[in-house]
Design an enzyme around this catalytic site. Structure first.
Site, PDB file in Angstrom:
ATOM      1  N   PRO A 181      32.913  -4.745  -4.004  1.00 47.82           N
ATOM      2  CG  PRO A 181      33.908  -2.767  -3.391  1.00 47.82           C
ATOM      3  CD  PRO A 181      32.580  -3.376  -3.648  1.00 47.82           C
ATOM      4  CD  GLU A 182      33.153 -10.998  -3.867  1.00 48.58           C
ATOM      5  OE1 GLU A 182      33.505 -12.052  -3.312  1.00 48.58           O
ATOM      6  OE2 GLU A 182      32.612 -10.967  -4.984  1.00 48.58           O
TER       7      GLU A 182
END
Length: 269
Positions: free
Chosen positions: A2-3
């Site tokens: 996840p960014e």
DNA sequence: AACCTCACCTGCGGGC
DNA sequence: TGCCCGCAGGTGAGGT
């Protein structure tokens, strides 16, 4: 995995469910998933705390409590899921479970890279993080100034969380493609106009991905267990051999800093 | 100091 | 079918 856009989506979902609720029980199934303090203290300090706010800083989820902050970093495969407390859990890798009345917050993480940390102040704990990309203080000039002596690939600098917070491998590739900059270009070699293009691309790509509730390639889910839909909008990431959406020539994969990097050698200079 | 590589874990898909 | 290999979105410790 996840960014920034995925973490933002998770934080929004958690906020909706958790703000105002009180932690009534804490179960730690994997002690290594707690960075600080020790598991006994983690549990004791969380019990009875009310959730004041849920925010995001870089790739960290910040759950604001009455006298402390609970930080969560999902790393590659972490998930923060909200479920009814009485629901039978079918998840295979729950590392920590918090009960808040009739809801349960599950930290599920196959690879055990993710961490929770209970700290007195998130702001102090995260002081080394670079600015948020949407911060007004981030301008083409400040980015250019901070890159002046940096002889490393611009992509590597984008991945450095002290430079700007929140960019990971997928969005670094997408941003550089949108800005027509080759990932291997040394940061100090970019022109002012290229920093302007880079910043504009950074903001628009992240904003578009947030609007799509993030990119799901495998593990990513939001707080309600839903996938994102930005994967269909990716222009280069994971598209080796497929035509560049801008010029039609094949996307190329190279190895940069030990990671896969996708770009179009024709229109990224 | 600046930069690079690898280890940390587990799961999954491809090739044989 | 099943085994082995390589690869995975992040980060920071340790080496150059």
């Amino acid at each position: 995995m996840p960014e920034l856009p995925e973490v933002e989506t998770v934080a929004r979902g958690l906020r909706q469910h958790l703000v105002g609720r009180t932690i009534t029980s804490v179960e730690v199934y994997c002690e290594g998933s707690i960075a600080t303090p020790c598991p006994e203290e983690f549990r004791a300090r969380l019990l009875g705390q009310q959730v004041r706010a849920v925010d995001r800083r870089g790739k960290f989820i910040v759950i604001g409590l009455q006298d402390s902050d609970l930080l969560v970093h999902l790393r590659m495969t972490g998930q923060l899921l909200v479920a009814p407390a009485d629901q039978v859990c079918s998840l295979r890798h729950v590392r920590v479970a918090l009960t808040l009345g009739d809801l349960r917050l599950l930290f599920n993480d196959a690879r055990k890279f993710g961490r929770m940390a209970l700290v007195p102040s998130a702001v102090e704990w995260l002081a080394a993080l670079g600015p948020e990309p949407f911060d007004e203080q981030v301008t083409a000039s400040t980015l250019a100034a901070r890159s002046r002596n940096r002889r490393l690939p611009i992509k590597s600098l984008l991945l450095d969380q002290r430079f700007v917070a929140g960019v990971g491998n997928i969005y670094a590739d997408e941003v550089l493609h949108a800005a027509c900059i080759a990932p291997g270009r040394l940061a100090c070699s970019l022109s002012y106009a290229e920093f302007e293009a880079l910043l504009a691309a950074l903001r628009s790509e992240l904003q578009r991905a947030i609007a799509d509730r993030g990119t799901t390639l495998s593990d990513y889910r939001d707080a309600d267990g839903q996938s994102g839909r930005h994967q269909q909008a990716l222009r280069v990431y994971g598209r080796e051999g497929q035509p560049c959406p801008r010029c039609g020539r094949p996307i190329v994969r190279i190895r940069l800093g030990g990671r896969s990097s996708y770009h179009c050698p024709h229109c990224q200079k």
